[in-house]
Each structure stands twice: as structure tokens, then as C-alpha cells.
Design a protein around this motif. Structure first.
Motif, PDB file in Angstrom:
ATOM      1  N   ALA A 125      88.718   0.653  17.926  1.00 51.86           N
ATOM      2  CA  ALA A 125      89.030   0.753  16.499  1.00 51.86           C
ATOM      3  C   ALA A 125      89.628  -0.540  15.962  1.00 51.86           C
ATOM      4  O   ALA A 125      89.257  -1.003  14.876  1.00 51.86           O
ATOM      5  CB  ALA A 125      89.988   1.922  16.264  1.00 51.86           C
ATOM      6  N   THR A 155      86.913  -3.209  15.562  1.00 52.13           N
ATOM      7  CA  THR A 155      86.025  -2.939  14.442  1.00 52.13           C
ATOM      8  C   THR A 155      86.715  -3.225  13.117  1.00 52.13           C
ATOM      9  O   THR A 155      86.140  -3.849  12.208  1.00 52.13           O
ATOM     10  CB  THR A 155      85.547  -1.479  14.479  1.00 52.13           C
ATOM     11  OG1 THR A 155      84.892  -1.237  15.737  1.00 52.13           O
ATOM     12  CG2 THR A 155      84.574  -1.185  13.352  1.00 52.13           C
ATOM     13  N   ARG A 156      87.955  -2.798  12.971  1.00 52.60           N
ATOM     14  CA  ARG A 156      88.700  -3.056  11.733  1.00 52.60           C
ATOM     15  C   ARG A 156      88.904  -4.553  11.517  1.00 52.60           C
ATOM     16  O   ARG A 156      88.824  -5.038  10.375  1.00 52.60           O
ATOM     17  CB  ARG A 156      90.062  -2.341  11.766  1.00 52.60           C
ATOM     18  CG  ARG A 156      89.983  -0.817  11.657  1.00 52.60           C
ATOM     19  CD  ARG A 156      91.386  -0.199  11.634  1.00 52.60           C
ATOM     20  NE  ARG A 156      92.130  -0.631  10.464  1.00 52.60           N
ATOM     21  CZ  ARG A 156      92.140   0.021   9.299  1.00 52.60           C
ATOM     22  NH1 ARG A 156      91.448   1.147   9.159  1.00 52.60           N
ATOM     23  NH2 ARG A 156      92.849  -0.439   8.288  1.00 52.60           N
ATOM     24  N   MET A 208      85.661  -6.029  10.150  1.00 53.39           N
ATOM     25  CA  MET A 208      85.454  -5.625   8.758  1.00 53.39           C
ATOM     26  C   MET A 208      86.379  -6.398   7.822  1.00 53.39           C
ATOM     27  O   MET A 208      85.966  -6.837   6.743  1.00 53.39           O
ATOM     28  CB  MET A 208      85.667  -4.125   8.620  1.00 53.39           C
ATOM     29  CG  MET A 208      84.615  -3.291   9.355  1.00 53.39           C
ATOM     30  SD  MET A 208      85.006  -1.521   9.426  1.00 53.39           S
ATOM     31  CE  MET A 208      84.763  -1.060   7.703  1.00 53.39           C
ATOM     32  N   LEU A 214      87.618   1.200   5.489  1.00 53.31           N
ATOM     33  CA  LEU A 214      88.874   0.831   6.130  1.00 53.31           C
ATOM     34  C   LEU A 214      89.998   1.747   5.685  1.00 53.31           C
ATOM     35  O   LEU A 214      90.814   2.206   6.495  1.00 53.31           O
ATOM     36  CB  LEU A 214      89.231  -0.623   5.797  1.00 53.31           C
ATOM     37  CG  LEU A 214      88.548  -1.728   6.598  1.00 53.31           C
ATOM     38  CD1 LEU A 214      88.943  -3.087   6.044  1.00 53.31           C
ATOM     39  CD2 LEU A 214      88.899  -1.636   8.068  1.00 53.31           C
ATOM     40  N   ASP A 270      89.888   4.912   7.284  1.00 51.55           N
ATOM     41  CA  ASP A 270      89.823   4.740   8.739  1.00 51.55           C
ATOM     42  C   ASP A 270      88.588   5.449   9.300  1.00 51.55           C
ATOM     43  O   ASP A 270      88.614   6.032  10.381  1.00 51.55           O
ATOM     44  CB  ASP A 270      91.086   5.260   9.425  1.00 51.55           C
ATOM     45  CG  ASP A 270      91.302   4.593  10.795  1.00 51.55           C
ATOM     46  OD1 ASP A 270      90.879   3.441  10.965  1.00 51.55           O
ATOM     47  OD2 ASP A 270      91.892   5.239  11.679  1.00 51.55           O
ATOM     48  N   CYS A 271      87.504   5.376   8.537  1.00 53.34           N
ATOM     49  CA  CYS A 271      86.201   5.886   8.967  1.00 53.34           C
ATOM     50  C   CYS A 271      85.413   4.684   9.456  1.00 53.34           C
ATOM     51  O   CYS A 271      84.917   3.882   8.653  1.00 53.34           O
ATOM     52  CB  CYS A 271      85.494   6.569   7.799  1.00 53.34           C
ATOM     53  SG  CYS A 271      83.900   7.281   8.223  1.00 53.34           S
ATOM     54  N   LEU A 272      85.336   4.529  10.761  1.00 54.57           N
ATOM     55  CA  LEU A 272      84.892   3.264  11.334  1.00 54.57           C
ATOM     56  C   LEU A 272      83.495   3.369  11.918  1.00 54.57           C
ATOM     57  O   LEU A 272      83.208   4.264  12.734  1.00 54.57           O
ATOM     58  CB  LEU A 272      85.862   2.818  12.427  1.00 54.57           C
ATOM     59  CG  LEU A 272      87.311   2.639  11.958  1.00 54.57           C
ATOM     60  CD1 LEU A 272      88.180   2.172  13.121  1.00 54.57           C
ATOM     61  CD2 LEU A 272      87.405   1.658  10.800  1.00 54.57           C
ATOM     62  N   GLU A 281      80.340   2.782  14.291  1.00 51.35           N
ATOM     63  CA  GLU A 281      80.222   2.609  15.739  1.00 51.35           C
ATOM     64  C   GLU A 281      79.471   1.311  15.997  1.00 51.35           C
ATOM     65  O   GLU A 281      78.318   1.167  15.585  1.00 51.35           O
ATOM     66  CB  GLU A 281      79.467   3.791  16.332  1.00 51.35           C
ATOM     67  CG  GLU A 281      79.440   3.808  17.847  1.00 51.35           C
ATOM     68  CD  GLU A 281      78.786   5.075  18.365  1.00 51.35           C
ATOM     69  OE1 GLU A 281      77.560   5.042  18.611  1.00 51.35           O
ATOM     70  OE2 GLU A 281      79.491   6.096  18.499  1.00 51.35           O
ATOM     71  N   ILE A 327      77.882  -2.217  11.441  1.00 54.85           N
ATOM     72  CA  ILE A 327      78.883  -1.838  10.438  1.00 54.85           C
ATOM     73  C   ILE A 327      78.194  -1.516   9.115  1.00 54.85           C
ATOM     74  O   ILE A 327      78.478  -0.502   8.466  1.00 54.85           O
ATOM     75  CB  ILE A 327      79.918  -2.966  10.271  1.00 54.85           C
ATOM     76  CG1 ILE A 327      80.825  -3.034  11.510  1.00 54.85           C
ATOM     77  CG2 ILE A 327      80.753  -2.767   9.005  1.00 54.85           C
ATOM     78  CD1 ILE A 327      81.741  -4.236  11.553  1.00 54.85           C
ATOM     79  N   ALA A 387      79.414   6.770  12.819  1.00 56.61           N
ATOM     80  CA  ALA A 387      80.802   6.412  12.537  1.00 56.61           C
ATOM     81  C   ALA A 387      81.721   7.393  13.237  1.00 56.61           C
ATOM     82  O   ALA A 387      81.298   8.479  13.678  1.00 56.61           O
ATOM     83  CB  ALA A 387      81.054   6.433  11.032  1.00 56.61           C
ATOM     84  N   TRP A 407      85.381   9.340  12.545  1.00 55.09           N
ATOM     85  CA  TRP A 407      86.393   9.675  11.540  1.00 55.09           C
ATOM     86  C   TRP A 407      87.208  10.850  12.051  1.00 55.09           C
ATOM     87  O   TRP A 407      86.652  11.891  12.426  1.00 55.09           O
ATOM     88  CB  TRP A 407      85.719  10.017  10.205  1.00 55.09           C
ATOM     89  CG  TRP A 407      86.681  10.208   9.067  1.00 55.09           C
ATOM     90  CD1 TRP A 407      87.705   9.380   8.722  1.00 55.09           C
ATOM     91  CD2 TRP A 407      86.700  11.299   8.140  1.00 55.09           C
ATOM     92  NE1 TRP A 407      88.363   9.867   7.625  1.00 55.09           N
ATOM     93  CE2 TRP A 407      87.774  11.054   7.234  1.00 55.09           C
ATOM     94  CE3 TRP A 407      85.918  12.438   7.972  1.00 55.09           C
ATOM     95  CZ2 TRP A 407      88.083  11.920   6.196  1.00 55.09           C
ATOM     96  CZ3 TRP A 407      86.232  13.295   6.936  1.00 55.09           C
ATOM     97  CH2 TRP A 407      87.297  13.041   6.052  1.00 55.09           C
TER      98      TRP A 407
END
Length: 536
Positions: free
Chosen positions: A92, A95-96, A99, A125, A128-130, A132, A148, A158, A160
Motif C-alpha cells: 500500500a 502504491t500510494r 500515485m 488516495l 485509500d482505494c488502491l 493493484e 494504476i 483494486a 479497498w
């Protein structure tokens, strides 16, 4: 607390704040720049100005003209064909971070995507739905951002609230409609260096924590092995010009001040083994590399890394279709950081070996409570040696791997994202090695034959370990202790040392910490409030 992307680009600490969960907001001026760049793209289309990836194909198809009616399909198809990642998905935080770096890149105002598209990334963001994002399959960039972007158009997958779902379901649950991409947006979504830059920011933070821990744990081993404090003498270290070396020397003097064990060992040897007396040199060199890497990452965040770049005015739009998406500098920086951290860890394993070896330690063999029936830390040192060997393999430079793609059009590859992934792997391995040294050093204190006092700082570290783990007596799987020690090191810095500048003997030679002196990186420690993070 929110991170605001305004006129000033984000720096690496702010990227790490978003990666850890801080909201990211676009200031009005950032929205204006994004909108102005989109207007330039629309002028380019209207005037039929040839622009790579806008009204042409991509890669080796750059000379194939794409009509206005086909430009939506081009953007959509770019996502589908570039989403080729394989392997386990990124975490996570990783990935954040990617982004956040992408949003920062678009906010420079030279990519030409719509504000709605950037706001979609911000919304993901915030929820917080990220997406995969498979970790492997990149020779530089492209694939990570493609995965993304899939979620933005209702494709891909994704996570979540702990649930894996399709991109379409994720948007539905957030009350959002899939975006229909317009000209250039597909290319801008996969282009540039946000993937490596986001990962590099995390590597900086984790390396910063690791190097602080390496100093602290090295002090414990040094004290247990009866080292000679002359190795950290300020006057001696001043002969070598290195901010990192000066910093580490001052930190070691602070960590070991007041040690009865070292007072008892004074004059025992003319000089210590290199794994003990070169702590300032090796750890300091790594800190100098860390400082240089922070500068590179901040420069990357301050740069527009898109192809093509749009600029100029509505009357005279300009298109720059060159190589700003190639991350040669950050690839080299990541390779350098990986090698620097690997060297620090390799020396930690050598100190660990000295702690467990009765021929040189003056301690019970392998730090075992009862020789013969118990093996103590004998095999833990094997694990550390294996991780050092793995680091050696991982530290081979990715930036030299080369290769040819896209029908000879892309005939030089820098492997920037793989370099960042390797650096993160080396930092993780090294945190495990230093964690094993920490456990062994605490065990060595329990078995010390001298009834002398520890330094106040090393006493505090010992107490911290013993508050969660008792002395090891071969009574439980040692791997569990090693995992706990790893998380202790990987999840933040050690208890802070007094500022070396507080010590009169070092006032004239004191040098600020390299990472903390980088322009734009701020003067706070890694655990302090980060620049650009304001109250929500």
C-alpha cells in the motif's frame, strides 16, 4: 494532516507522508496549471500540430498519424497494452507513493491531462482505494502507472477496506463513473518517472531510519567488544573531509559517553579490527550517498518527466517530444544507495560474527547460555551471512542492464524502477541484518564478564529490547525474535541521540546530518512534521 501540492513541487518527505496515509490536496494554482496545459493540447489537436502520442502512435509507431476520431481509442488502448506487470503486487505505501509522485508531476502543468483525471487519482488516495500494481515487468517506467490508471477507467483491480475487487466495482462503491480518456491522457498516465520517484522517496526514508539504527547498534557491539574510543576522536576524524563521517563520529561519541565498559577497555589494544574502527568511515560514506540521493530525488520531483511536454501559449503552443521520461539520474542514484546500504550491512554482519566468536569476543561461545546443549546465536549469524550474500547480488547495478525494446526505437534502457525496487530489497535485508546484531548485542550484555556499567544511551537501547524480549536461552524459535527486531528497525528510527553539537569537544567540527541539510528536504528528523504538511 494534509499535504498540499501548490506552486512548490512536493519533496521526498512529503511523498512519504502521503504514502503513510496523509491526504493529498491540489491547491487552486495547481489546478490552473493543469487546466492551462490541457488547453494547449486542445490547440495542438485543433491545429493538427504533430505531437507524439497525441496524434501519432507511440514507441516505434511514432510516425503513424492518428486521426482525431481515433485519439480516444489510442489513449484507452495504451493503458490496456501497457498494463503488463507481473508478480506479487506492491504494498500500500509503495502504491500510494507512486500515485503521489504522479499527481505531483501533472501539477507542473506540462502534461496536458484534464483536471478531472488528476482529481480521480486524488480521490482514490483519499478513499485509500488502491489499484493493484504488480511489482515486476518494468525496464524503466510504463507498467506500474498503467495498472494504476486502469482503475480510473473502470478496469484492473483494486483493494479497498481489505477487499480485492474489480476496478469497476471500486469506482461504483466510491460513487464514481469510469473516465473516458481523451487525447494524450493515456500516454501521460503511463509516462514519466513517478514509479521510480515514489519508490525512491520510500527508500530514502527507510535508509535514513536504518542508518540511524546502524549507528546505535554498532555502538552496542563496540561497547561489548571493548573497542578503543580513539576511533571516534574528533581531531583524528577531521583529517578526512566528509559531512557523514563527522556526523557519525559525533553520534558514536554521544552514544558511548559515560561507558564503564569502555573505560575498563582503554588501552587494551593499539587499534581495533576494521569492522569497529571504520564505523564513521563506512556509515559516514553511506550518509553522504543518502544526502546525494535525496538531492537527486528532489530534483526529479521538481522536474517535468513526461513525453511529450507541452508549453508555450495558446497562440503559439510548443511540443517537446524528447527524453524527459527517462530516469537515468535517479536510476544511478538508486544503484548507489543500494550499494552503500549493503556495505553498512556487510560490516554489521562482521561485528555480529565477532560477538558470537569466542576466539575474539571474550564472551561465551555463540552467546549461548550453556555451551554444548545450546547453540545461542550460532545459526542466526548464518542468516545474516546469507542476507549479506543476497545483498551483494541485489546491489549489482540495474542501470547497466541495458536492452533494446520497441523495434529499435528504444535502444537504451536505464532500468530506473528496477533499481529502486532493488534498493528497497537491500534496505529490507539490511534491516534484518542490523536487527540480528541488535539481538546479539543485547545478549552479549547479559553475558558480559565485566561488572562495569553501560553508557546511558546503550543502556536505554538494551532496556528497550528487554522490555519485549527476554534473554535468549534456546527456549523459543529465534526467528520470531529476529522478526520483532526487524520491525523495530524497519518501522522508524531509534531513540534520538543528543545533538552532537551539544558536546563541547565537537562544537567546532560538528556538521549537520546530510539528509537533513538537503535543500527542500527540511530540517526535521524523519519522525518530525514534514515540510508542506499542514493542518487539515
Amino acid at each position: 494532516m494534509s499535504v498540499i501540492r501548490s506552486t512548490r513541487p512536493l519533496d521526498w518527505r512529503e511523498i512519504c507522508a502521503v504514502a503513510a496515509g496523509a491526504p493529498l490536496e491540489l491547491a487552486p494554482d495547481a489546478r490552473e496549471r493543469i487546466g492551462a496545459a490541457r488547453a494547449l493540447v486542445e490547440q495542438i489537436i485543433a491545429r493538427n500540430i504533430r505531437a507524439y502520442g497525441v496524434n501519432t502512435g507511440v514507441g516505434a509507431l511514432c510516425d503513424v498519424v492518428v486521426s482525431p476520431a481515433e485519439q480516444h481509442a489510442l489513449s484507452h488502448n495504451i493503458l490496456m497494452s501497457h498494463a503488463v506487470g507481473v508478480g506479487e503486487p506492491l504494498g500500500a505505501q509503495e502504491t500510494r507513493a507512486i500515485m503521489a509522485a504522479a499527481i505531483n508531476n501533472y501539477a507542473h502543468g506540462h502534461s496536458g491531462v484534464r483536471v478531472e483525471l488528476v482529481e480521480r487519482l486524488v480521490a482514490l488516495l483519499e478513499a485509500d482505494c488502491l489499484p493493484e500494481v504488480p511489482a515486476l515487468g518494468s525496464v524503466g517506467y510504463l507498467s506500474h502507472m498503467a495498472h494504476i490508471a486502469l482503475v480510473c477507467v473502470g478496469a484492473g483491480h483494486a483493494r479497498w477496506r481489505g477487499e480485492r475487487m474489480s476496478g469497476a466495482d471500486a469506482l461504483r462503491r466510491l460513487g464514481l463513473e469510469p473516465l473516458s480518456l481523451q487525447a494524450k491522457e493515456g500516454l501521460s498516465l503511463v509516462n514519466g518517472t513517478p514509479c521510480v520517484t515514489g519508490l525512491a522517496a520510500l527508500a530514502l526514508q527507510r535508509a535514513h531510519w536504518l542508518l540511524d539504527w546502524a549507528d546505535a547498534v554498532a555502538a552496542m557491539s563496540f561497547e561489548n567488544l571493548g573497542g578503543q574510543m580513539a576511533a571516534f576522536d574528533a581531531g583524528s576524524l577531521a583529517f578526512r573531509v566528509s559531512p557523514g563521517l563527522a556526523r557519525v563520529g559525533a553520534r558514536m561519541r554521544a552514544a558511548l559517553a559515560g561507558s564503564g565498559l569502555l573505560a575498563a577497555a582503554l588501552g587494551r589494544r593499539t587499534q581495533d579490527p576494521l569492522s569497529m574502527r571504520t564505523i564513521p568511515h563506512v556509515h559516514g560514506a553511506a550518509r553522504d550517498v543518502l544526502a546525494a540521493t535525496a538531492e537527486v530525488v528532489n530534483r526529479e520531483l521538481a522536474s517535468t518527466t513526461d513525453n511529450p511536454i507541452v508549453a508555450g501559449t495558446l497562440d503559439e503552443p510548443r511540443v517537446y517530444s524528447q527524453a524527459h521520461a527517462v530516469g537515468a539520474s535517479i536510476a544511478l542514484a538508486m544503484d548507489s544507495l543500494a550499494a552503500a546500504v549493503a556495505q553498512v550491512a556487510a560490516m554489521a554482519e562482521r561485528r555480529l560474527d565477532r560477538l558470537v566468536n569466542p576466539l575474539v569476543s571474550g564472551l561465551p561461545a555463540f552467546l549461548a547460555q550453556a555451551s554444548g546443549t545450546r547453540s545461542g546465536f550460532m545459526i542466526a549469524q548464518y542468516t545474516a551471512a546469507a542476507l549479506v550474500a543476497q545483498n551483494r547480488r541485489e546491489a549489482a547495478p540495474a542501470s547497466l542492464d541495458g536492452g533494446v525494446t520497441s523495434g529499435l526505437q528504444e535502444d537504451h534502457l536505464c532500468h530506473a524502477t528496477p533499481a529502486a525496487l532493488k534498493a528497497l530489497a537491500v534496505i529490507e535485508n539490511s534491516s534484518r541484518i542490523v536487527g540480528i546484531e541488535l539481538l546479539a548485542a543485547a545478549q552479549a550484555y547479559d553475558l558480559q564478564p565485566l561488572a562495569a556499567s553501560r553508557a546511558p544511551y546503550t543502556e536505554a537501547l538494551y532496556t528497550q529490547v528487554r522490555a519485549v524480549l527476554p534473554t535468549y536461552c534456546d527456549d523459543r524459535p529465534l526467528a520470531e525474535d529476529m522478526t520483532l527486531a526487524f520491525h523495530l528497525i524497519a518501522d522508524g528510527g531509534p531513540p534520538p541521540l543528543p545533538d552532537p553539537c551539544d558536546f563541547p569537544s565537537t562544537l567546532e567540527r560538528c556538521t549537520p546530518a546530510p539528509v537533513e541539510s538537503v535543500a527542500g528536504a527540511g530540517a526535521a528528523s524523519a519522525n518530525d512534521a514534514m515540510p508542506g504538511v499542514v493542518g487539515s
